[in-house]
Design a protein around this motif. Structure first.
Motif, PDB file in Angstrom:
ATOM      1  N   ARG A 163       0.552  -1.262   0.078  1.00 21.27           N
ATOM      2  CA  ARG A 163       0.580  -0.058  -0.300  1.00 21.27           C
ATOM      3  C   ARG A 163       0.231   1.557   0.122  1.00 21.27           C
ATOM      4  O   ARG A 163       0.240   2.655  -0.229  1.00 21.27           O
ATOM      5  N   HIS A 164       2.415   0.958   0.506  1.00 23.33           N
ATOM      6  CA  HIS A 164       3.112   2.361   0.642  1.00 23.33           C
ATOM      7  C   HIS A 164       3.038   3.100  -0.589  1.00 23.33           C
ATOM      8  O   HIS A 164       3.225   4.040  -0.119  1.00 23.33           O
ATOM      9  N   TRP A 165       3.127   2.678  -2.054  1.00 26.72           N
ATOM     10  CA  TRP A 165       3.937   3.360  -2.491  1.00 26.72           C
ATOM     11  C   TRP A 165       2.155   4.283  -2.754  1.00 26.72           C
ATOM     12  O   TRP A 165       2.281   5.541  -3.646  1.00 26.72           O
ATOM     13  N   ALA A 166       1.060   3.995  -2.698  1.00 31.09           N
ATOM     14  CA  ALA A 166      -0.315   4.920  -3.110  1.00 31.09           C
ATOM     15  C   ALA A 166      -0.009   6.080  -2.035  1.00 31.09           C
ATOM     16  O   ALA A 166      -0.926   7.160  -2.348  1.00 31.09           O
ATOM     17  N   HIS A 167       0.508   5.900  -0.968  1.00 29.24           N
ATOM     18  CA  HIS A 167       0.644   6.439   0.078  1.00 29.24           C
ATOM     19  C   HIS A 167       1.319   7.358  -0.301  1.00 29.24           C
ATOM     20  O   HIS A 167       1.302   9.073  -0.347  1.00 29.24           O
ATOM     21  N   HIS A 168       2.445   7.143  -1.018  1.00 33.69           N
ATOM     22  CA  HIS A 168       3.194   8.628  -1.590  1.00 33.69           C
ATOM     23  C   HIS A 168       2.847   9.623  -2.315  1.00 33.69           C
ATOM     24  O   HIS A 168       2.978   9.940  -2.697  1.00 33.69           O
ATOM     25  N   ARG A 169       1.651   8.873  -3.160  1.00 34.72           N
ATOM     26  CA  ARG A 169       1.375   9.310  -4.133  1.00 34.72           C
ATOM     27  C   ARG A 169       0.201  10.091  -4.823  1.00 34.72           C
ATOM     28  O   ARG A 169      -0.379  11.147  -4.936  1.00 34.72           O
ATOM     29  N   PHE A 170      -0.663   9.444  -2.890  1.00 32.98           N
ATOM     30  CA  PHE A 170      -1.785  10.568  -2.614  1.00 32.98           C
ATOM     31  C   PHE A 170      -1.741  11.116  -0.695  1.00 32.98           C
ATOM     32  O   PHE A 170      -3.079  10.953  -0.033  1.00 32.98           O
ATOM     33  N   THR A 171      -0.634  11.225  -1.302  1.00 34.34           N
ATOM     34  CA  THR A 171       0.091  11.980   0.507  1.00 34.34           C
ATOM     35  C   THR A 171      -1.496  12.760   1.124  1.00 34.34           C
ATOM     36  O   THR A 171      -1.416  13.942   0.561  1.00 34.34           O
ATOM     37  N   ILE A 202      -4.818  -2.082  -6.553  1.00 33.73           N
ATOM     38  CA  ILE A 202      -4.114  -0.989  -5.901  1.00 33.73           C
ATOM     39  C   ILE A 202      -4.022   0.690  -6.712  1.00 33.73           C
ATOM     40  O   ILE A 202      -3.745  -0.140  -7.815  1.00 33.73           O
ATOM     41  N   ASP A 203      -3.987   1.514  -6.444  1.00 33.15           N
ATOM     42  CA  ASP A 203      -4.018   2.459  -7.903  1.00 33.15           C
ATOM     43  C   ASP A 203      -2.590   2.480  -7.870  1.00 33.15           C
ATOM     44  O   ASP A 203      -1.854   2.914  -9.197  1.00 33.15           O
ATOM     45  N   TYR A 204      -1.187   2.678  -7.125  1.00 36.27           N
ATOM     46  CA  TYR A 204       0.145   2.303  -7.082  1.00 36.27           C
ATOM     47  C   TYR A 204       0.609   1.435  -6.435  1.00 36.27           C
ATOM     48  O   TYR A 204       0.373   1.264  -5.189  1.00 36.27           O
ATOM     49  N   SER A 205       0.979   0.085  -6.681  1.00 32.51           N
ATOM     50  CA  SER A 205       1.762  -0.763  -6.194  1.00 32.51           C
ATOM     51  C   SER A 205       2.888  -0.785  -6.154  1.00 32.51           C
ATOM     52  O   SER A 205       3.624  -0.232  -6.685  1.00 32.51           O
ATOM     53  N   MET A 206       3.864  -2.021  -5.518  1.00 30.23           N
ATOM     54  CA  MET A 206       5.602  -1.511  -5.188  1.00 30.23           C
ATOM     55  C   MET A 206       5.844  -1.770  -6.651  1.00 30.23           C
ATOM     56  O   MET A 206       5.716  -2.579  -7.374  1.00 30.23           O
ATOM     57  N   SER A 207       7.127  -1.085  -6.555  1.00 30.58           N
ATOM     58  CA  SER A 207       7.603  -1.364  -8.212  1.00 30.58           C
ATOM     59  C   SER A 207       8.979  -2.309  -8.611  1.00 30.58           C
ATOM     60  O   SER A 207       9.646  -2.482  -8.850  1.00 30.58           O
TER      61      SER A 207
END
Length: 354
Positions: A143-151, A198-203
């Motif tokens: 979930r963390h990449w989405a947190h960075h993208r939608f902080t 999820i909107d943006y997942s791990m790379s």
């Protein structure tokens, strides 16, 4: 072998991304300059270091097990109770910060920021964070990449699970178990090869993510078994070396989301706190500079204090009086602040190297 997608080409690999705001930002509602550019970083600030990364891990483990052992030795010594209690409380709190650092090591590892090799960085982070019972780094990272993208925005996955916890003591007692339950479920789902969208997942490739999840579960089971064996051999050792530090870490990490983001808006360089106390840095190894981490997610935590100085020198932080917290205990006032999305669903790409 799969490696983390580099910050410079992240944008091209992610669909449906709004125009990035990495170069400049508008003033926040609380004031500040109208438009400021983030300074470019030298390569030595971006590149992870084997020496620093391994020092982080050794320090965190030593703080946890070393201070936990001190607590056990004092508890079983002939010292009077009036001497024992303050030493045990202090050692337990410091050991709890060591455990918190081990959880953060997972975060650094999955960002590829622990050491230069991205895969080994993630493996080390997963292994270290597995020392924290009930915490599963892979489930968090999903979930963390989405947190960075939608902080701090509507689609920030870190906000909604604890939205019903509005009183500080509720957050301190219940937020960490609540999030860890989600991370455990995410890890199980990924390990079964059935990740949810999820909107943006791990790379990382799906194959690598599945391998990480399975590794996370295996190591966590091994750690639980080792802890159980210690408790079996010596219950008092288990209590003071493992049990009490975990209680301290539960409280410390329950505060994490709030001391990182609560009470702030979603604008770049105004969406996270920079907790600059020297004691906080000593007990966090630089992860306390969370504003800098969100501005440059690819920079290792142990270099973030230098990034902070660079931002100040460039006058790049629009509202330093709101986001820079110099007091150690003052940082925890954010546990009582509102933590809710305050802007519509909109993302920006912080992974681009400025």
């Amino acid at each position: 072998m799969d490696t983390l997608i580099s910050a410079s080409n992240y944008l091209s690999t992610t669909p449906s991304i709004a125009a990035p705001h990495h170069a400049a930002f508008k003033a926040s509602p609380t004031g500040g300059s109208a438009k400021r550019a983030k300074p470019k970083l030298a390569k030595d600030l971006i590149a992870p270091s084997y020496a620093w990364g391994l020092s982080y891990l050794i320090y965190a483990v030593s703080l946890y097990l070393g201070l936990g052992t001190v607590s056990f030795i004092v508890a079983t010594s002939a010292l009077t109770l009036i001497i024992k209690i303050p030493i045990i409380l202090t050692a337990t709190l410091l050991a709890g910060f060591g455990l918190s650092m081990l959880a953060q090591a997972g975060h650094e590892g999955m960002h590829g920021s622990m050491i230069p090799n991205k895969i080994i960085s993630a493996v080390l982070g997963i292994g270290a964070s597995s020392m924290v019972l009930t915490y599963f780094e892979v489930g968090f990272a999903m979930r963390h990449w989405a947190h960075h993208r939608f902080t701090n925005r509507m689609n920030d996955p870190d906000i909604h699970p604890s939205a019903h916890l509005t009183i500080w003591w509720q957050r301190v007692l219940f937020s960490r178990p609540l999030y860890n339950k989600i991370y455990f479920k995410n890890t199980i789902v990924m390990a079964l090869g059935k990740p949810f969208k999820i909107d943006y997942s791990m790379s990382y490739s799906l194959k690598t993510q599945i391998a990480f999840a399975r590794f996370n579960l295996i190591v966590a089971f091994g750690v639980f078994s080792a802890y159980s064996y210690v408790v079996y051999l010596n219950p008092l050792a288990g209590l003071f070396i493992i049990g009490l530090p975990h209680i301290a870490a539960l409280i410390i990490t329950s505060c994490q989301s709030y001391v990182d983001h609560a009470g702030l808006d979603a604008d770049d360089l105004n969406n996270a706190y920079s907790r600059t106390s020297l004691l906080m840095t000593a007990l966090s190894f630089g992860t306390n500079y969370h504003l800098e981490h969100h501005a440059y997610p690819h920079v290792p935590c142990y270099r973030l204090p230098r990034v902070h100085k660079l931002l100040l020198a460039a006058n790049a932080i629009p509202n330093p009086q709101h986001v820079i917290v110099p007091s150690f205990w003052g940082a925890y006032k954010a546990v009582g602040k509102a933590y809710k999305p305050n802007q519509p669903k909109e993302d920006f790409n912080p992974f681009i190297i400025s």
